[in-house]
Structure formats: structure tokens, C-alpha cells
Design a protein around this motif. Structure first.
Motif, PDB file in Angstrom:
ATOM      1  N   GLN A   1       8.717 102.513  42.139  1.00 24.41           N
ATOM      2  CA  GLN A   1       7.920 102.198  40.950  1.00 24.41           C
ATOM      3  C   GLN A   1       8.741 102.414  39.674  1.00 24.41           C
ATOM      4  O   GLN A   1       8.700 101.589  38.757  1.00 24.41           O
ATOM      5  CB  GLN A   1       6.656 103.043  40.900  1.00 24.41           C
ATOM      6  CG  GLN A   1       5.785 102.751  39.693  1.00 24.41           C
ATOM      7  CD  GLN A   1       4.568 103.641  39.608  1.00 24.41           C
ATOM      8  OE1 GLN A   1       4.486 104.666  40.283  1.00 24.41           O
ATOM      9  NE2 GLN A   1       3.614 103.255  38.787  1.00 24.41           N
ATOM     10  N   GLN A   2       9.497 103.490  39.621  1.00 22.78           N
ATOM     11  CA  GLN A   2      10.341 103.756  38.453  1.00 22.78           C
ATOM     12  C   GLN A   2      11.417 102.687  38.309  1.00 22.78           C
ATOM     13  O   GLN A   2      11.733 102.260  37.204  1.00 22.78           O
ATOM     14  CB  GLN A   2      10.985 105.139  38.569  1.00 22.78           C
ATOM     15  CG  GLN A   2      10.015 106.279  38.425  1.00 22.78           C
ATOM     16  CD  GLN A   2      10.653 107.609  38.786  1.00 22.78           C
ATOM     17  OE1 GLN A   2      11.511 107.688  39.672  1.00 22.78           O
ATOM     18  NE2 GLN A   2      10.230 108.661  38.100  1.00 22.78           N
TER      19      GLN A   2
ATOM     20  N   LEU B   1      15.787 107.094  41.406  1.00 22.83           N
ATOM     21  CA  LEU B   1      14.491 106.576  40.964  1.00 22.83           C
ATOM     22  C   LEU B   1      13.621 106.215  42.157  1.00 22.83           C
ATOM     23  O   LEU B   1      14.120 105.737  43.181  1.00 22.83           O
ATOM     24  CB  LEU B   1      14.696 105.320  40.112  1.00 22.83           C
ATOM     25  CG  LEU B   1      15.495 105.460  38.829  1.00 22.83           C
ATOM     26  CD1 LEU B   1      15.680 104.091  38.183  1.00 22.83           C
ATOM     27  CD2 LEU B   1      14.811 106.399  37.868  1.00 22.83           C
ATOM     28  N   SER B   2      12.320 106.385  41.987  1.00 22.38           N
ATOM     29  CA  SER B   2      11.392 105.881  42.994  1.00 22.38           C
ATOM     30  C   SER B   2      11.326 104.364  42.834  1.00 22.38           C
ATOM     31  O   SER B   2      11.815 103.806  41.847  1.00 22.38           O
ATOM     32  CB  SER B   2      10.002 106.488  42.784  1.00 22.38           C
ATOM     33  OG  SER B   2       9.408 105.966  41.602  1.00 22.38           O
TER      34      SER B   2
ATOM     35  N   ALA C   1       4.336 107.255  34.445  1.00 21.33           N
ATOM     36  CA  ALA C   1       4.241 105.832  34.773  1.00 21.33           C
ATOM     37  C   ALA C   1       3.120 105.133  33.989  1.00 21.33           C
ATOM     38  O   ALA C   1       3.299 103.999  33.537  1.00 21.33           O
ATOM     39  CB  ALA C   1       4.016 105.654  36.269  1.00 21.33           C
TER      40      ALA C   1
ATOM     41  N   GLN D   1       9.709  99.576  36.917  1.00 21.60           N
ATOM     42  CA  GLN D   1       9.389  99.776  35.500  1.00 21.60           C
ATOM     43  C   GLN D   1      10.640  99.746  34.641  1.00 21.60           C
ATOM     44  O   GLN D   1      10.624  99.179  33.549  1.00 21.60           O
ATOM     45  CB  GLN D   1       8.647 101.099  35.292  1.00 21.60           C
ATOM     46  CG  GLN D   1       7.188 101.025  35.609  1.00 21.60           C
ATOM     47  CD  GLN D   1       6.452 102.290  35.232  1.00 21.60           C
ATOM     48  OE1 GLN D   1       7.002 103.396  35.276  1.00 21.60           O
ATOM     49  NE2 GLN D   1       5.205 102.135  34.860  1.00 21.60           N
ATOM     50  N   ARG D   2      11.700 100.328  35.113  1.00 19.87           N
ATOM     51  CA  ARG D   2      12.960 100.318  34.362  1.00 19.87           C
ATOM     52  C   ARG D   2      13.420  98.885  34.130  1.00 19.87           C
ATOM     53  O   ARG D   2      13.856  98.521  33.036  1.00 19.87           O
ATOM     54  CB  ARG D   2      14.022 101.107  35.115  1.00 19.87           C
ATOM     55  CG  ARG D   2      15.349 101.194  34.393  1.00 19.87           C
ATOM     56  CD  ARG D   2      16.336 102.058  35.201  1.00 19.87           C
ATOM     57  NE  ARG D   2      17.564 102.239  34.487  1.00 19.87           N
ATOM     58  CZ  ARG D   2      18.596 101.404  34.539  1.00 19.87           C
ATOM     59  NH1 ARG D   2      18.515 100.330  35.285  1.00 19.87           N
ATOM     60  NH2 ARG D   2      19.689 101.634  33.837  1.00 19.87           N
TER      61      ARG D   2
ATOM     62  N   THR E   1       8.568 109.734  31.340  1.00 21.28           N
ATOM     63  CA  THR E   1       8.559 109.631  32.800  1.00 21.28           C
ATOM     64  C   THR E   1       7.176 109.322  33.368  1.00 21.28           C
ATOM     65  O   THR E   1       7.067 108.975  34.541  1.00 21.28           O
ATOM     66  CB  THR E   1       9.068 110.940  33.441  1.00 21.28           C
ATOM     67  OG1 THR E   1       8.271 112.029  32.980  1.00 21.28           O
ATOM     68  CG2 THR E   1      10.529 111.179  33.095  1.00 21.28           C
TER      69      THR E   1
END
Length: 94
Positions: A21-22, A18-19, A69, A25-26, A67
């Protein structure tokens, strides 16, 4: 040989990392899911509680593969508004 083939298959199907940001968010999505589940603890009837948990799980599962964002942020905002409505409604029921 069989073990090596299996490890290669697992490595090939492993999702990419994951990045940042991901990852953030997760964490937000998981926290929101937990808030919803904790809210159901206030429901006295076991059948109603089970149905509410199934509904919550189904709603979160529906968007599991999202996916984008921006779309995730919109979904989180909607979930937050809906949570507040449910929370205030539950306090009036008790």
C-alpha cells in the motif's frame, strides 16, 4: 575497518521496506508531483515559473514524512482538486 563501520552505519539508518500500500501511494504522490511540475511548463514568465515550482516543492516537502495512509489519501485528493483548479485557471490565462 573504517569501511566496515561505514557500511554498518548505512545499514542501520536504512528505512524499512515499504508495504504494498505504501509503495502504491508513493507512486501516486510522485505522479502527482510530476503533473504539477509539467503544468508549470505552461507559465511563460521565468520568475513566476520558478516561484510556482518552489511553492509546489515546499508543499510536497511539508508532508514528506507523513506515514498515515488515510492522511496521505486525503492529501492526494486535495492535491487532485487543486491541480484541476490550477489547470483550468492556466488555460484561461493563456
Amino acid at each position: 575497518m573504517h569501511c566496515t563501520l561505514r557500511l554498518a552505519t548505512i545499514a542501520a539508518t536504512k528505512p524499512p521496506p515499504l508495504s504494498f500500500q505504501q509503495f502504491i501511494q508513493r507512486g501516486k504522490v510522485i505522479a502527482m508531483y510530476r503533473k504539477y511540475m509539467r503544468l508549470t511548463k505552461r507559465i511563460p514568465d521565468k520568475n513566476d515559473k520558478r516561484e510556482m515550482r518552489q511553492w509546489i516543492r515546499g508543499d510536497f516537502d511539508r508532508y514528506r514524512s507523513e506515514t498515515d495512509a488515510q492522511k496521505i489519501e486525503v492529501l492526494l485528493a486535495q492535491a487532485t482538486r487543486q491541480y484541476k483548479e490550477m489547470e483550468s485557471g492556466m488555460f484561461s490565462m493563456l
